[in-house]
Design a protein around this motif. Structure first.
Motif, PDB file in Angstrom:
ATOM      1  N   VAL A 133       0.824  -1.211   0.000  1.00 46.31           N
ATOM      2  CA  VAL A 133       0.000   0.000   0.000  1.00 46.31           C
ATOM      3  C   VAL A 133       0.860   1.264   0.000  1.00 46.31           C
ATOM      4  O   VAL A 133       0.615   2.203  -0.772  1.00 46.31           O
ATOM      5  N   ALA A 134       1.884   1.313   0.863  1.00 52.94           N
ATOM      6  CA  ALA A 134       2.733   2.502   0.949  1.00 52.94           C
ATOM      7  C   ALA A 134       3.436   2.764  -0.382  1.00 52.94           C
ATOM      8  O   ALA A 134       3.517   3.911  -0.848  1.00 52.94           O
ATOM      9  N   ALA A 135       3.965   1.721  -0.987  1.00 50.43           N
ATOM     10  CA  ALA A 135       4.642   1.866  -2.268  1.00 50.43           C
ATOM     11  C   ALA A 135       3.655   2.301  -3.350  1.00 50.43           C
ATOM     12  O   ALA A 135       3.989   3.116  -4.224  1.00 50.43           O
ATOM     13  N   PHE A 136       2.436   1.763  -3.310  1.00 48.99           N
ATOM     14  CA  PHE A 136       1.403   2.139  -4.280  1.00 48.99           C
ATOM     15  C   PHE A 136       1.104   3.639  -4.180  1.00 48.99           C
ATOM     16  O   PHE A 136       1.055   4.350  -5.192  1.00 48.99           O
ATOM     17  N   LEU A 137       0.908   4.133  -2.965  1.00 50.60           N
ATOM     18  CA  LEU A 137       0.617   5.552  -2.776  1.00 50.60           C
ATOM     19  C   LEU A 137       1.809   6.411  -3.180  1.00 50.60           C
ATOM     20  O   LEU A 137       1.638   7.507  -3.739  1.00 50.60           O
ATOM     21  N   GLY A 138       3.027   5.922  -2.912  1.00 50.94           N
ATOM     22  CA  GLY A 138       4.215   6.646  -3.339  1.00 50.94           C
ATOM     23  C   GLY A 138       4.289   6.751  -4.854  1.00 50.94           C
ATOM     24  O   GLY A 138       4.654   7.809  -5.398  1.00 50.94           O
ATOM     25  N   ALA A 139       3.945   5.667  -5.555  1.00 50.79           N
ATOM     26  CA  ALA A 139       3.952   5.689  -7.017  1.00 50.79           C
ATOM     27  C   ALA A 139       2.927   6.689  -7.551  1.00 50.79           C
ATOM     28  O   ALA A 139       3.212   7.457  -8.476  1.00 50.79           O
ATOM     29  N   VAL A 140       1.730   6.694  -6.968  1.00 46.33           N
ATOM     30  CA  VAL A 140       0.695   7.651  -7.382  1.00 46.33           C
ATOM     31  C   VAL A 140       1.164   9.083  -7.141  1.00 46.33           C
ATOM     32  O   VAL A 140       0.958   9.978  -7.971  1.00 46.33           O
ATOM     33  N   GLY A 141       1.834   9.298  -6.002  1.00 44.61           N
ATOM     34  CA  GLY A 141       2.366  10.626  -5.702  1.00 44.61           C
ATOM     35  C   GLY A 141       3.394  11.074  -6.729  1.00 44.61           C
ATOM     36  O   GLY A 141       3.403  12.241  -7.149  1.00 44.61           O
ATOM     37  N   LEU A 142       4.292  10.175  -7.152  1.00 44.38           N
ATOM     38  CA  LEU A 142       5.289  10.516  -8.166  1.00 44.38           C
ATOM     39  C   LEU A 142       4.625  10.862  -9.496  1.00 44.38           C
ATOM     40  O   LEU A 142       5.044  11.798 -10.188  1.00 44.38           O
ATOM     41  N   LEU A 143       3.594  10.118  -9.861  1.00 45.68           N
ATOM     42  CA  LEU A 143       2.895  10.380 -11.114  1.00 45.68           C
ATOM     43  C   LEU A 143       2.216  11.758 -11.092  1.00 45.68           C
ATOM     44  O   LEU A 143       2.296  12.520 -12.062  1.00 45.68           O
ATOM     45  N   LEU A 144       1.571  12.094  -9.981  1.00 49.50           N
ATOM     46  CA  LEU A 144       0.896  13.389  -9.893  1.00 49.50           C
ATOM     47  C   LEU A 144       1.900  14.535  -9.805  1.00 49.50           C
ATOM     48  O   LEU A 144       1.648  15.629 -10.329  1.00 49.50           O
ATOM     49  N   LEU A 145       3.043  14.302  -9.170  1.00 49.96           N
ATOM     50  CA  LEU A 145       4.088  15.324  -9.136  1.00 49.96           C
ATOM     51  C   LEU A 145       4.602  15.600 -10.540  1.00 49.96           C
ATOM     52  O   LEU A 145       4.815  16.757 -10.927  1.00 49.96           O
ATOM     53  N   PHE A 146       4.807  14.543 -11.306  1.00 50.85           N
ATOM     54  CA  PHE A 146       5.251  14.707 -12.691  1.00 50.85           C
ATOM     55  C   PHE A 146       4.204  15.466 -13.504  1.00 50.85           C
ATOM     56  O   PHE A 146       4.542  16.346 -14.305  1.00 50.85           O
ATOM     57  N   ARG A 147       2.928  15.146 -13.294  1.00 51.79           N
ATOM     58  CA  ARG A 147       1.855  15.862 -13.985  1.00 51.79           C
ATOM     59  C   ARG A 147       1.873  17.343 -13.651  1.00 51.79           C
ATOM     60  O   ARG A 147       1.701  18.198 -14.529  1.00 51.79           O
ATOM     61  N   PHE A 148       2.074  17.663 -12.385  1.00 47.23           N
ATOM     62  CA  PHE A 148       2.065  19.058 -11.962  1.00 47.23           C
ATOM     63  C   PHE A 148       3.180  19.833 -12.651  1.00 47.23           C
ATOM     64  O   PHE A 148       2.984  20.976 -13.083  1.00 47.23           O
ATOM     65  N   ALA A 149       4.353  19.208 -12.770  1.00 49.33           N
ATOM     66  CA  ALA A 149       5.466  19.866 -13.457  1.00 49.33           C
ATOM     67  C   ALA A 149       5.161  20.062 -14.940  1.00 49.33           C
ATOM     68  O   ALA A 149       5.387  21.143 -15.500  1.00 49.33           O
ATOM     69  N   MET A 150       4.639  19.013 -15.603  1.00 47.40           N
ATOM     70  CA  MET A 150       4.302  19.117 -17.016  1.00 47.40           C
ATOM     71  C   MET A 150       3.212  20.164 -17.245  1.00 47.40           C
ATOM     72  O   MET A 150       3.203  20.866 -18.269  1.00 47.40           O
ATOM     73  N   LEU A 151       2.319  20.292 -16.287  1.00 48.98           N
ATOM     74  CA  LEU A 151       1.228  21.256 -16.399  1.00 48.98           C
ATOM     75  C   LEU A 151       1.760  22.679 -16.487  1.00 48.98           C
ATOM     76  O   LEU A 151       1.303  23.484 -17.315  1.00 48.98           O
TER      77      LEU A 151
END
Length: 242
Positions: free
Chosen positions: A124-142
């Motif tokens: 679960v912790a790793a899953f949430l960390g992966a989702v966090g990395l994906l959204l962080l990348f989206r925020f930068a691309m945005l």
């Protein structure tokens, strides 16, 4: 500002739906029709889904880019300037609405991934960390997209400027390993910010192609991009709307 942008969704539901369905179509196309997976050990779908999640975070910026240019050309900024708000509030509100839609799109892609056989095996912790990395990348691309939108200045030029984002998505390890590519191309792919995110996410999900050493790069790249493009966008917006 965020509520204002979310209100547009109710008036333009087709645009929101297309944004959610298009990455699903890409995932199904590469998973079932195109195939691929050169150099991938294990099930290709376990390699493909994290790459497609990262690709989804890099694409689909045109809605935000169009909204920014339309605000600049319709004179609505003049009304906002008369209100007691920070200079960048319009852009931050637009980015917040985009992040909500991106989180929804990410959830849809995860569900489709599970439906076609992909599994996250990292806990679960790793899953949430992966989702966090994906959204962080989206925020930068945005914020890169917002800056490009203001450089374009007009809605009709957004499509042309948006092409500048495409190499980030397609020159990556979303579909195949860098080791299976020509030497120079593989090196470029490995340094791609999206490849760093995809590799780190694969590691956190416990999927093929993951390497733990890439997690720091998956955090550093988006933060570096934000440090450059966030102040550039806010400063340019201030000059354009003054």
């Amino acid at each position: 500002m965020t509520r204002r942008e979310l209100a547009h969704w109710a008036r333009q539901p087709v645009q929101v739906l297309v944004g959610l369905v298009f990455p699903v179509m890409l995932l199904l196309m590469f998973g079932y029709l195109v195939g691929g997976g050169r150099g991938v050990s294990g099930e290709y779908v376990d390699y493909l889904v994290p790459g497609m999640l990262a690709l989804t975070m890099a694409f689909g910026l045109e809605g935000t880019m169009l909204a920014v240019t339309q605000d600049l050309n319709k004179g609505v900024i003049d009304r906002f300037r008369s209100m007691p708000m920070a200079n960048g509030a319009v852009l931050v509100g637009r980015s917040a609405a985009d992040m909500l839609q991106s989180a929804l799109g990410l959830a849809v892609m995860l569900v489709v991934g599970y439906a076609i056989g992909w599994r996250a095996n990292g806990g679960v912790a790793a899953f949430l960390g992966a989702v966090g990395l994906l959204l962080l990348f989206r925020f930068a691309m945005l914020w890169i997209g917002i800056q490009l939108a203001m450089v374009a200045g007009k809605p009709e030029l957004v499509q042309a400027v948006q092409i500048l984002v495409w190499p980030v998505g397609f020159l990556s390890n979303a579909f195949a390993t860098p080791e299976s590519m020509p030497g120079w191309l593989g090196t470029a792919v490995q340094w791609n910010p999206m490849s760093q995110t995809a590799t780190a996410v694969r590691d956190l999900f416990g999927n093929p192609g993951g390497e733990p050493g890439h997690i720091w790069a998956a955090v550093a790249w988006p933060l570096a991009l934000l440090a450059v493009f966030f102040p550039l966008a806010v400063r340019r917006f201030g000059r354009l709307s003054s």
